[in-house]
Write an enzyme that holds these catalytic residues in place. Sequence first.
Site, mmCIF file in Angstrom:
data_model
loop_
_atom_site.group_PDB
_atom_site.id
_atom_site.type_symbol
_atom_site.label_atom_id
_atom_site.label_comp_id
_atom_site.label_asym_id
_atom_site.label_seq_id
_atom_site.Cartn_x
_atom_site.Cartn_y
_atom_site.Cartn_z
ATOM 1 N N ARG A 1 0.865 -1.185 0.000
ATOM 2 C CA ARG A 1 0.000 0.000 0.000
ATOM 3 C C ARG A 1 0.894 1.224 0.000
ATOM 4 O O ARG A 1 2.122 1.133 0.113
ATOM 5 C CB ARG A 1 -1.021 -0.006 1.152
ATOM 6 C CG ARG A 1 -0.626 -0.625 2.446
ATOM 7 C CD ARG A 1 0.487 0.082 3.171
ATOM 8 N NE ARG A 1 0.222 1.496 3.342
ATOM 9 C CZ ARG A 1 1.116 2.430 3.607
ATOM 10 N NH1 ARG A 1 2.402 2.077 3.725
ATOM 11 N NH2 ARG A 1 0.815 3.685 3.749
ATOM 12 N N ALA B 1 0.838 5.122 -2.230
ATOM 13 C CA ALA B 1 0.671 5.405 -3.660
ATOM 14 C C ALA B 1 1.850 4.951 -4.538
ATOM 15 O O ALA B 1 1.652 4.191 -5.502
ATOM 16 C CB ALA B 1 0.371 6.894 -3.847
ATOM 17 N N ASP C 1 -1.848 10.892 -2.283
ATOM 18 C CA ASP C 1 -2.228 9.843 -3.234
ATOM 19 C C ASP C 1 -2.551 10.401 -4.607
ATOM 20 O O ASP C 1 -2.469 9.703 -5.608
ATOM 21 C CB ASP C 1 -3.424 9.057 -2.697
ATOM 22 C CG ASP C 1 -2.969 8.144 -1.572
ATOM 23 O OD1 ASP C 1 -2.836 8.637 -0.436
ATOM 24 O OD2 ASP C 1 -2.694 6.966 -1.848
HETATM 25 O O1 MRU Z 1 -4.497 3.257 2.082
HETATM 26 P P1 MRU Z 1 -3.013 3.460 1.983
HETATM 27 O O2 MRU Z 1 -2.258 2.906 3.140
HETATM 28 O O3 MRU Z 1 -2.488 2.982 0.648
HETATM 29 O O4 MRU Z 1 -2.838 5.032 2.017
HETATM 30 C C1 MRU Z 1 -1.554 5.561 1.971
HETATM 31 C C2 MRU Z 1 -1.501 7.026 2.110
HETATM 32 O O5 MRU Z 1 -2.492 7.692 2.253
HETATM 33 C C3 MRU Z 1 -0.144 7.665 1.986
HETATM 34 O O6 MRU Z 1 -0.049 8.781 2.793
HETATM 35 C C4 MRU Z 1 0.064 8.075 0.520
HETATM 36 O O7 MRU Z 1 -0.163 6.980 -0.324
HETATM 37 C C5 MRU Z 1 1.422 8.607 0.284
HETATM 38 S S1 MRU Z 1 2.623 7.323 0.356
HETATM 39 C C6 MRU Z 1 4.152 7.971 0.014
#
Ligand code: MRU
Length: 337
Positions: A54, A56, A229
Amino acid sequence: MSGESDFDEALSPLRWRAGALELLDQRALPAEERWLAYSDYRGVATAIKDMVVRGAPAIGCAAAYGVALGALARAPLKEVIAELRATRPTAVNLFWALDRMAAVAAAGGGAEPLVAEARAIHAEDLAACRAIGDHGAPLIPDGVVLTHCNAGALATGGYGTALGVVRSAHRQGRRLRVFADETRPFLQGARLTAWELMKSGIDVTLVTDGMAAHLMQRGEIQSVIVGADRIARNGDAANKIGTYAVALAAREHGLPFFVAAPRSTIDRAIPDGAAIPIEERDPGEVTHLGGRAIAPAGARVRNPAFDVTPSRLITAIITEVGVARAPYQDSLAALCG
Ligand code: MRU
């Protein structure tokens, strides 16, 4: 810099070994460091949906390797890419990486160039995170920086975006402490941010999401840094649910609020945050904790996984090629070339 050892040193949550993708199972952390191996693209799609991987940029890297696995298995690449696209809707890095893979597939040449492209996407993300760290470190004031969710090594090709900035500041010997929001309901802050910072010897204190405004009011926090994201053309930034509330609190208390993200997170096709698709996840993530019910059976639940912070609340957006400030319409366009 694309050698395996460089990824390992950077705490990468993905690795390509002997024609298979290995993912650090982030659902098992912090209790267990378990690597799962994938040789089927469908398994990679499920791993993205189920949050084995997980964050982005990491989702983008995993999807790219998924296409490479599809090509090695001679699966129809249109179907492979369509299945990977349907995994999670908010992080634009997923679509960005799949578009890159689709372009290489369209040029022909079989599986080899697709494996090379996936490895390049991974290596470029790691390099981008290090550059984000360099650009961002001087902006963060000494003291305590609050972060939300996990925008660290675990969420990227390695090193991290928001936590990459913290890592760079730490390497420079700066006196910086991190407060990590636990990040309900999936607890990325408690399970992942605390784990990776402790592993790296960076001073971290875990707080629950509701504590952030109180600690700001008491003068215990000097700045905020988060990942993203998807960032719209006007600088509105989608990130983990709860980020918007942190940004509002930071504005009320006069604290700088930074967003750190590679350019692959900027969606030039979207004018503002209202157009960003927000993923709704399984209500069970809200009603259950560690497999145990914490709400009455049958309770009505909402579970939007992301929210949008309006760009007026963002002090600066830190990318691998430099720092954007308001008006973001112009500064992001300039950084994106
Ligand atoms: O649901 P997730 O854990 O994939 O969400 C991740 C986030 O919201 C992070 O802050 C975002 O992807 C930035 S990662 C460098």
